[in-house]
Design a protein around this motif. Structure first.
Motif, PDB file in Angstrom:
ATOM      1  N   ASN A  91       0.794  -1.236  -0.047  1.00  8.48           N
ATOM      2  CA  ASN A  91      -0.033  -0.042  -0.118  1.00  8.48           C
ATOM      3  C   ASN A  91       0.814   1.327  -0.124  1.00  8.48           C
ATOM      4  N   SER A  92       2.220   1.185   0.002  1.00  8.27           N
ATOM      5  CA  SER A  92       2.887   2.503   0.145  1.00  8.27           C
ATOM      6  C   SER A  92       4.491   1.798  -0.388  1.00  8.27           C
ATOM      7  N   GLY A  93       5.349   2.913  -0.482  1.00  9.77           N
ATOM      8  CA  GLY A  93       6.633   2.502  -0.663  1.00  9.77           C
ATOM      9  C   GLY A  93       7.459   3.666  -1.118  1.00  9.77           C
ATOM     10  N   ILE A 112       1.678   6.286  -2.023  1.00 11.53           N
ATOM     11  CA  ILE A 112       0.815   5.719  -1.100  1.00 11.53           C
ATOM     12  C   ILE A 112      -0.468   5.699  -1.811  1.00 11.53           C
ATOM     13  N   VAL A 113      -1.282   4.151  -1.605  1.00 14.35           N
ATOM     14  CA  VAL A 113      -2.363   3.851  -2.063  1.00 14.35           C
ATOM     15  C   VAL A 113      -3.574   4.779  -1.371  1.00 14.35           C
ATOM     16  N   SER A 157      -7.458  -0.855 -11.610  1.00  7.93           N
ATOM     17  CA  SER A 157      -6.560   0.369 -11.454  1.00  7.93           C
ATOM     18  C   SER A 157      -6.521   0.732  -9.973  1.00  7.93           C
ATOM     19  N   THR A 158      -5.624   1.649  -9.755  1.00  7.04           N
ATOM     20  CA  THR A 158      -5.398   2.013  -8.120  1.00  7.04           C
ATOM     21  C   THR A 158      -5.152   3.614  -8.353  1.00  7.04           C
ATOM     22  N   ARG A 159      -5.712   4.219  -7.290  1.00  3.98           N
ATOM     23  CA  ARG A 159      -5.370   5.822  -7.282  1.00  3.98           C
ATOM     24  C   ARG A 159      -4.340   5.908  -6.097  1.00  3.98           C
ATOM     25  N   VAL A 160      -3.068   6.879  -6.418  1.00  2.63           N
ATOM     26  CA  VAL A 160      -2.169   6.814  -5.625  1.00  2.63           C
ATOM     27  C   VAL A 160      -1.805   8.312  -5.376  1.00  2.63           C
ATOM     28  N   CYS A 161      -1.182   8.604  -4.185  1.00  2.17           N
ATOM     29  CA  CYS A 161      -0.809   9.856  -3.818  1.00  2.17           C
ATOM     30  C   CYS A 161       0.651   9.620  -4.047  1.00  2.17           C
ATOM     31  N   LEU A 188       6.192   3.278 -13.721  1.00 10.46           N
ATOM     32  CA  LEU A 188       6.365   2.469 -14.913  1.00 10.46           C
ATOM     33  C   LEU A 188       7.402   1.250 -14.260  1.00 10.46           C
ATOM     34  N   CYS A 189       8.273   1.908 -13.681  1.00  9.86           N
ATOM     35  CA  CYS A 189       9.163   0.898 -13.058  1.00  9.86           C
ATOM     36  C   CYS A 189       8.700   0.073 -11.885  1.00  9.86           C
ATOM     37  N   LEU A 190       7.865   0.699 -11.266  1.00 12.91           N
ATOM     38  CA  LEU A 190       6.847  -0.199 -10.163  1.00 12.91           C
ATOM     39  C   LEU A 190       6.097  -1.301 -10.833  1.00 12.91           C
ATOM     40  N   GLY A 191       5.789  -1.218 -12.202  1.00 11.35           N
ATOM     41  CA  GLY A 191       5.061  -2.078 -12.991  1.00 11.35           C
ATOM     42  C   GLY A 191       3.719  -1.592 -13.087  1.00 11.35           C
TER      43      GLY A 191
END
Length: 222
Positions: free
Chosen positions: A111-113, A144-145, A152-156, A172-175
């Motif tokens: 959920n974050s990174g 963070i999600v 799909s996912t919305r992230v901040c 893109l690198c996160l996949g």
């Protein structure tokens, strides 16, 4: 070095005709909501841009930073040389606090990174950027999600550096490329939207006069 496919897609500059959206104005600066599809500053053959539109409203307006043409959201313009120097140094020294909202393809495992991957210009395929561990400049993004869907996912996103295409390339690198990304997303992700789902949502900085912290937000348009 990460090796990603290079997509060749037709591009025609058709900037939106929306009226200037002013978020805030003081004696020191103007805060404007840039629409997606509008250049921040003039291109080689494209004079229409946010800078020109802001200067038609306030002839003394001075550009401090930029957003990618495809990205929407908050941009600040100085109204005096003093404010330009003060605000410009805040951006240069990474003293501003910026957050972006993005819709990415798929659902991340966590959920974050934090993504720490250096970025360098992909010269044969400009304006694309690439990950290069030898020549690249440091680039760090916290994410963070905020909302998860089926596909799909919305992230901040909180960029701690300000490299060109940093958020697009790091996702893109996160996949999980950003939906509607003409430069980096595969066809099935690019075709999900007619615009890039990346928005400069909030900006926190110190007032050029007085030094108080202020924060402004722009509602997400997608």
């Amino acid at each position: 070095m990460y090796d990603f496919p290079v997509y060749v897609r037709p591009f025609v500059y058709t900037p939106p005709t929306d009226s200037l959206c002013l978020i805030a104005e003081t004696k020191d600066y103007l805060l404007v909501d840039k629409p997606a599809g509008l250049l921040s500053v003039p291109g080689k053959t494209e004079p229409d841009c946010l800078e020109a539109r802001v200067q038609s409203y306030c002839p003394d307006a001075l550009t401090i930073h930029r957003l990618d043409m495809a990205t929407s959201g908050l941009m600040i313009f100085a109204k005096t040389k003093h404010a330009q120097r003060h605000l410009g140094l805040q951006f240069e020294k990474r003293q501003t606090i910026k957050s972006y909202l993005a819709d990415i393809a798929g659902v991340p495992r966590s959920n974050s990174g934090r993504i720490n991957l250096p970025i360098w210009t992909d010269w044969p395929h400009r304006p694309r950027q690439m990950i290069d561990f030898e020549k690249g400049r440091p680039a760090i993004t916290d994410w963070i999600v905020t909302e998860s869907g089926r596909n799909s996912t919305r992230v901040c996103l909180h960029p701690l550096t300000g490299r060109s295409h940093q958020l697009r390339l790091h996702m893109l690198c996160l996949g999980h490329p950003i939906i509607g990304d003409q430069l980096y997303a595969p066809d099935e992700v690019f075709q999900q939207s007619q615009r890039l789902h990346l928005h400069a949502h909030s900006l926190k900085f110190r007032e050029p006069t007085g030094g108080d912290w202020v924060k402004f937000k722009s509602p997400c348009p997608f």
